[in-house]
Structures are given as structure tokens and as C-alpha cells.
Design a protein around this motif. Structure first.
Motif, PDB file in Angstrom:
ATOM      1  N   LEU A 356      47.378 -50.829 -34.153  1.00 26.36           N
ATOM      2  CA  LEU A 356      46.139 -50.566 -34.892  1.00 26.36           C
ATOM      3  C   LEU A 356      45.757 -49.092 -34.866  1.00 26.36           C
ATOM      4  N   TYR A 357      46.403 -48.336 -33.979  1.00 29.40           N
ATOM      5  CA  TYR A 357      46.103 -46.908 -33.809  1.00 29.40           C
ATOM      6  C   TYR A 357      47.373 -46.094 -34.004  1.00 29.40           C
ATOM      7  N   THR A 358      47.743 -45.885 -35.266  1.00 28.08           N
ATOM      8  CA  THR A 358      48.924 -45.075 -35.599  1.00 28.08           C
ATOM      9  C   THR A 358      48.523 -43.967 -36.556  1.00 28.08           C
ATOM     10  N   ILE A 359      49.396 -42.997 -36.731  1.00 25.70           N
ATOM     11  CA  ILE A 359      49.115 -41.909 -37.675  1.00 25.70           C
ATOM     12  C   ILE A 359      48.947 -42.461 -39.081  1.00 25.70           C
ATOM     13  N   GLU A 360      49.751 -43.458 -39.432  1.00 30.11           N
ATOM     14  CA  GLU A 360      49.640 -44.061 -40.761  1.00 30.11           C
ATOM     15  C   GLU A 360      48.275 -44.718 -40.965  1.00 30.11           C
ATOM     16  N   GLN A 361      47.800 -45.423 -39.929  1.00 33.34           N
ATOM     17  CA  GLN A 361      46.463 -46.023 -40.008  1.00 33.34           C
ATOM     18  C   GLN A 361      45.391 -44.942 -40.101  1.00 33.34           C
ATOM     19  N   MET A 362      45.616 -43.861 -39.388  1.00 32.91           N
ATOM     20  CA  MET A 362      44.688 -42.728 -39.388  1.00 32.91           C
ATOM     21  C   MET A 362      44.600 -42.099 -40.784  1.00 32.91           C
ATOM     22  N   VAL A 363      45.738 -41.944 -41.447  1.00 31.42           N
ATOM     23  CA  VAL A 363      45.771 -41.393 -42.805  1.00 31.42           C
ATOM     24  C   VAL A 363      45.034 -42.316 -43.770  1.00 31.42           C
ATOM     25  N   ASP A 364      45.335 -43.611 -43.715  1.00 27.35           N
ATOM     26  CA  ASP A 364      44.681 -44.577 -44.605  1.00 27.35           C
ATOM     27  C   ASP A 364      43.164 -44.547 -44.433  1.00 27.35           C
ATOM     28  N   ALA A 365      42.718 -44.493 -43.182  1.00 25.37           N
ATOM     29  CA  ALA A 365      41.277 -44.463 -42.915  1.00 25.37           C
ATOM     30  C   ALA A 365      40.636 -43.212 -43.487  1.00 25.37           C
ATOM     31  N   HIS A 366      41.302 -42.074 -43.326  1.00 24.85           N
ATOM     32  CA  HIS A 366      40.752 -40.816 -43.850  1.00 24.85           C
ATOM     33  C   HIS A 366      40.635 -40.850 -45.376  1.00 24.85           C
ATOM     34  N   LEU A 367      41.645 -41.377 -46.046  1.00 23.48           N
ATOM     35  CA  LEU A 367      41.599 -41.429 -47.502  1.00 23.48           C
ATOM     36  C   LEU A 367      40.439 -42.298 -47.987  1.00 23.48           C
ATOM     37  N   LYS A 368      40.227 -43.421 -47.331  1.00 24.53           N
ATOM     38  CA  LYS A 368      39.104 -44.291 -47.697  1.00 24.53           C
ATOM     39  C   LYS A 368      37.767 -43.586 -47.468  1.00 24.53           C
ATOM     40  N   ILE A 369      37.686 -42.878 -46.337  1.00 20.68           N
ATOM     41  CA  ILE A 369      36.458 -42.138 -46.018  1.00 20.68           C
ATOM     42  C   ILE A 369      36.221 -41.030 -47.043  1.00 20.68           C
ATOM     43  N   PHE A 370      37.277 -40.295 -47.391  1.00 23.10           N
ATOM     44  CA  PHE A 370      37.149 -39.215 -48.385  1.00 23.10           C
ATOM     45  C   PHE A 370      36.605 -39.755 -49.700  1.00 23.10           C
ATOM     46  N   ARG A 371      37.167 -40.877 -50.161  1.00 21.44           N
ATOM     47  CA  ARG A 371      36.721 -41.459 -51.434  1.00 21.44           C
ATOM     48  C   ARG A 371      35.243 -41.837 -51.362  1.00 21.44           C
ATOM     49  N   GLU A 372      34.855 -42.431 -50.237  1.00 25.54           N
ATOM     50  CA  GLU A 372      33.459 -42.860 -50.089  1.00 25.54           C
ATOM     51  C   GLU A 372      32.509 -41.671 -50.075  1.00 25.54           C
ATOM     52  N   ILE A 373      32.887 -40.613 -49.345  1.00 23.86           N
ATOM     53  CA  ILE A 373      32.016 -39.441 -49.251  1.00 23.86           C
ATOM     54  C   ILE A 373      31.903 -38.740 -50.602  1.00 23.86           C
ATOM     55  N   ILE A 374      33.044 -38.554 -51.268  1.00 27.35           N
ATOM     56  CA  ILE A 374      33.046 -37.857 -52.552  1.00 27.35           C
ATOM     57  C   ILE A 374      32.244 -38.614 -53.597  1.00 27.35           C
ATOM     58  N   SER A 375      32.319 -39.947 -53.553  1.00 24.86           N
ATOM     59  CA  SER A 375      31.602 -40.748 -54.550  1.00 24.86           C
ATOM     60  C   SER A 375      30.116 -40.936 -54.231  1.00 24.86           C
ATOM     61  N   ASN A 376      29.725 -40.488 -53.020  1.00 27.95           N
ATOM     62  CA  ASN A 376      28.324 -40.651 -52.621  1.00 27.95           C
ATOM     63  C   ASN A 376      27.497 -39.485 -53.158  1.00 27.95           C
ATOM     64  N   GLU A 377      26.702 -39.756 -54.133  1.00 24.14           N
ATOM     65  CA  GLU A 377      25.916 -38.698 -54.774  1.00 24.14           C
ATOM     66  C   GLU A 377      24.812 -38.154 -53.875  1.00 24.14           C
ATOM     67  N   ASN A 378      24.469 -38.898 -52.846  1.00 23.47           N
ATOM     68  CA  ASN A 378      23.374 -38.482 -51.976  1.00 23.47           C
ATOM     69  C   ASN A 378      23.856 -37.700 -50.748  1.00 23.47           C
ATOM     70  N   LEU A 379      25.130 -37.299 -50.730  1.00 24.77           N
ATOM     71  CA  LEU A 379      25.683 -36.580 -49.589  1.00 24.77           C
ATOM     72  C   LEU A 379      24.937 -35.256 -49.357  1.00 24.77           C
TER      73      LEU A 379
END
Length: 379
Positions: A356-379
């Protein structure tokens, strides 16, 4: 979805290109337009094998910042790369160098949004008022935080950050392919011990890391059983004189010290050991815990490593204790008395957590976070 990733322009600012960082950046760079600014090429006290200057899948920029003390650096060139403000996200991977302070002051003044990436962090109520104020300014102006667990979130809140702007990711230095497909059985451990001329009939406790006071080796040596049914392997450099004195005073003949061994050569030692032991006084995360688990090795750790708090569950993947003599010794004795079927279950659980704690999992999590932050207009 992957096509959308490629249009994201991400800037990371990091201190040095440590191998685990560049492995992460290299995989992340395949899925977004990634630039990484490194303040320095290495730190004076780090072995050259600790870093990797290759960056085939991301753009790397080196500031060649001037070293100040042990871990600090300063470079005003960082402002040059922030002026264009051409990135969707700017992420600071540090919060402790003069370069980081220069960068955040510039971004605050010019209204450039930025976030902080924090692998792990403890609250330090003993630090100077100046250090606290610098962190407070940096944290309260951060638009978001990438971090690893509850303890870090508490620290972020203490230093003025908004806990509601925290995004969690699984931190690791281990790739999927580095995790063993199955547990190491007793016969395999014995054969490896014979190969390295290590006692085949004792419980083997392994420590890998620096031989410095912060790691708590003096505490471990002061309580480790003076009994040949126990063997302690210390890997990571020559022992300081005060540690050797403890060994001699206690007449510990069951402690073996190895100098620095590259990660690629450590495999045998992780496999032949019964437990990994980390008596640390403070570790922001402690990636050696991830490494140990990936070899199906249960871990004994103090609660002063945030990785232990997130990855180790008592009698499930190991033992987490207070960093005092009584609790550490009790954990060692409890581990020694653990029955074979319970130990095998801990090994299996270790591999489950490691996956559950691999570099690949880390990359996937970051990409999801990036999308959420970028799409959040209230950032």
C-alpha cells in the motif's frame, strides 16, 4: 485521464536529488509536465551513493546554493525561476533552508500560490521564536499541504497551516517490484546466516541507518540483552567511541557492526533478520521501515518515527513503544517470545502494508491530489 495529466505543469523545489526522490519524480514526470529545482547536488555528510543526478523524465534545475551549516543553504537565484509563474502548482519540498524562506517571501509578495510537501513533522516547542515565526509565515500562507499522516497534520496546524487544506499520500522509497512476493521462511534465513557467518540459533535484530545520537543507538545498546540467544546487527557506519564503550562495559559479544552497505547489497541482511529495530529519538518518517516491511520483516520502533505511527500496528506488523529503556526492552522480550504462527502472520501483514506504500501508489495519489487542487476554484 492520463492525457489530462500531461497538461499539468508542476514545479517542485527540493533540497537534494536523493535516490528515493528522483525515483518518485521520474515516475511522476511520465504523467505530467514536471520541473524540479534542486537547491544543492548533495549534502556534505551524505555519501555520493545517496543521490541520483539523472532525470530522464523530468526537467531538473540546480541552484548550486551555498551551504550554510549542516543542512541549510542559501540562493537568491530561486526568484529567477518563480518570476514567470507559468506553473499550475508550485510545491516546496522543504521548509527549513534560507532558500525556502527566500522563495516563500517572494511568492507571498508577488501573490504566487504555493503548497508545502511534508513527509513527516513533529511539533518542536523548544525552537527559537525566530524559527517559529518563519515557519508560521510560511505555513499560514501555504494554499495546500501534501503530507503523510495525522501527526504531521497536528504539526501543520500548530505552525499556522490550515488542516482542512491537507492532502494525504502514501510515502515510500520502495517500488512495486522491490517487494518480496512471499515471506522469508526460517530455512532461507538460516542459509543466509550461514553465508554471512552469523549465529543461526539466535534471534536477529537488525538496525540500518546513521550512527548518530538522534537515532537512539545508545539507548538500544544500554538495554539489549547480554545473551547469545539475541544478536544485534548495526549497519550504517562505524560506531562512535561512546557506543563502543557501552558495548565493552556491558561485555556485549552479541553485537555486530558493519560499515556503510549500499541499498542493493542490504537484501541478504533484511532477509536473514527476525526483526528490524529502530530506537530513534526523532525521525520525520523513517523510510527504513518501508524497506523492512517490503522484506516481510516485522518492525520494533519507538513512537518518535512518524512512519512507525502510520505503518506499525502492535502485534500486527511489529511493536511501537515509547523511547525509554523499559518499553524498548519489553518489546524485545515480547518479540523474542512470539510464537511461530503469530510471527508468520506478522510477516504476511508486513507485505500487505508494504504494497500500500510504494512509489507507484505515491505517484497515483499525487496526480489525484493535483487534479483536485487545480480544479478547486476556491484554492
Amino acid at each position: 485521464m492520463r492525457i489530462k495529466h500531461l497538461f499539468m505543469k508542476i514545479l517542485f523545489i527540493n533540497n537534494i536529488p536523493s535516490k528515493y526522490r528522483t525515483s518518485f519524480f521520474d515516475k511522476l514526470g511520465l504523467l505530467c509536465d514536471l520541473t524540479v529545482i534542486f537547491e544543492q547536488k548533495n549534502l556534505k555528510y551524505r555519501d555520493k551513493s545517496f543521490v541520483d543526478n539523472k532525470s530522464p523524465n523530468f526537467k531538473s534545475i540546480y541552484l548550486n546554493a551555498k551551504s550554510v551549516g549542516k543542512d541549510n543553504s542559501i540562493s537568491f537565484k530561486i526568484k529567477k525561476y518563480l518570476k514567470s509563474n507559468k506553473y499550475d502548482l508550485v510545491i516546496l519540498g522543504n521548509y527549513h533552508t534560507f532558500t525556502d524562506v527566500i522563495a516563500t517571501n517572494y511568492m507571498i509578495h508577488h501573490k504566487v500560490k504555493y503548497g508545502l510537501s511534508i513527509d513527516g513533522m513533529f511539533i518542536n516547542k523548544k525552537e527559537s521564536k525566530i524559527k517559529y515565526k518563519l515557519k508560521n509565515k510560511m505555513f499560514k500562507n501555504s494554499s495546500f499541504f501534501l503530507t503523510t499522516g495525522c501527526a504531521s497534520i497536528e504539526a501543520i496546524k500548530y505552525y499556522g497551516g490550515n488542516p482542512n487544506k491537507c492532502y494525504l499520500f502514501p510515502f515510500s522509497s520502495i517500488a512495486d517490484g522491490n517487494i518480496l512476493p512471499s515471506i522469508v521462511d526460517t530455512n532461507s534465513k538460516i542459509e543466509l546466516r550461514k553465508k554471512h557467518k552469523i549465529n543461526t540459533s539466535s534471534k536477529i535484530y537488525l538496525y540500518v541507518g546513521q550512527m548518530i545520537k538522534r537515532k537512539g543507538i545508545d539507548l538500544l545498546l544500554s538495554i539489549f540483552p547480554n545473551d547469545n540467544r539475541f544478536t544485534l546487527l548495526l549497519i550504517g557506519g562505524k560506531l562512535p567511541k561512546n557506543y563502543i564503550k557501552i558495548i565493552n562495559d556491558r561485555k556485549l559479544n552479541n553485537v555486530i557492526n558493519y560499515d556503510f552497505i549500499p541499498f542493493e547489497s542490504l537484501s541478504d541482511y533484511y532477509k536473514l533478520a527476525d526483526y528490524f529495530i529502530l530506537p530513534t529519538n526523532e525521525d520525520a518518517w523513517a523510510l527504513v521501515i518501508n524497506e523492512a516491511l517490503s522484506y516481510s520483516l516485522p518492525v520494533i520502533s519507538t513512537d518518535r518515527a512518524l512512519g512507525a505511527l502510520e505503518l506499525i500496528k502492535n502485534k500486527n506488523t511489529g511493536f511501537v513503544v515509547k523511547n525509554n529503556k523499559k518499553e524498548l526492552l519489553n518489546a524485545i522480550m515480547t518479540s523474542f517470545e512470539t510464537k511461530d504462527d503469530s510471527y508468520i502472520q506478522m510477516q504476511m501483514n508486513a507485505l500487505k502494508i508494504a504494497k500500500l506504500y510504494t512509489i507507484e501508489q505515491m505517484v497515483d495519489a499525487h496526480l489525484k491530489i493535483f487534479r483536485e487542487i487545480i480544479s478547486n476554484e476556491n484554492l
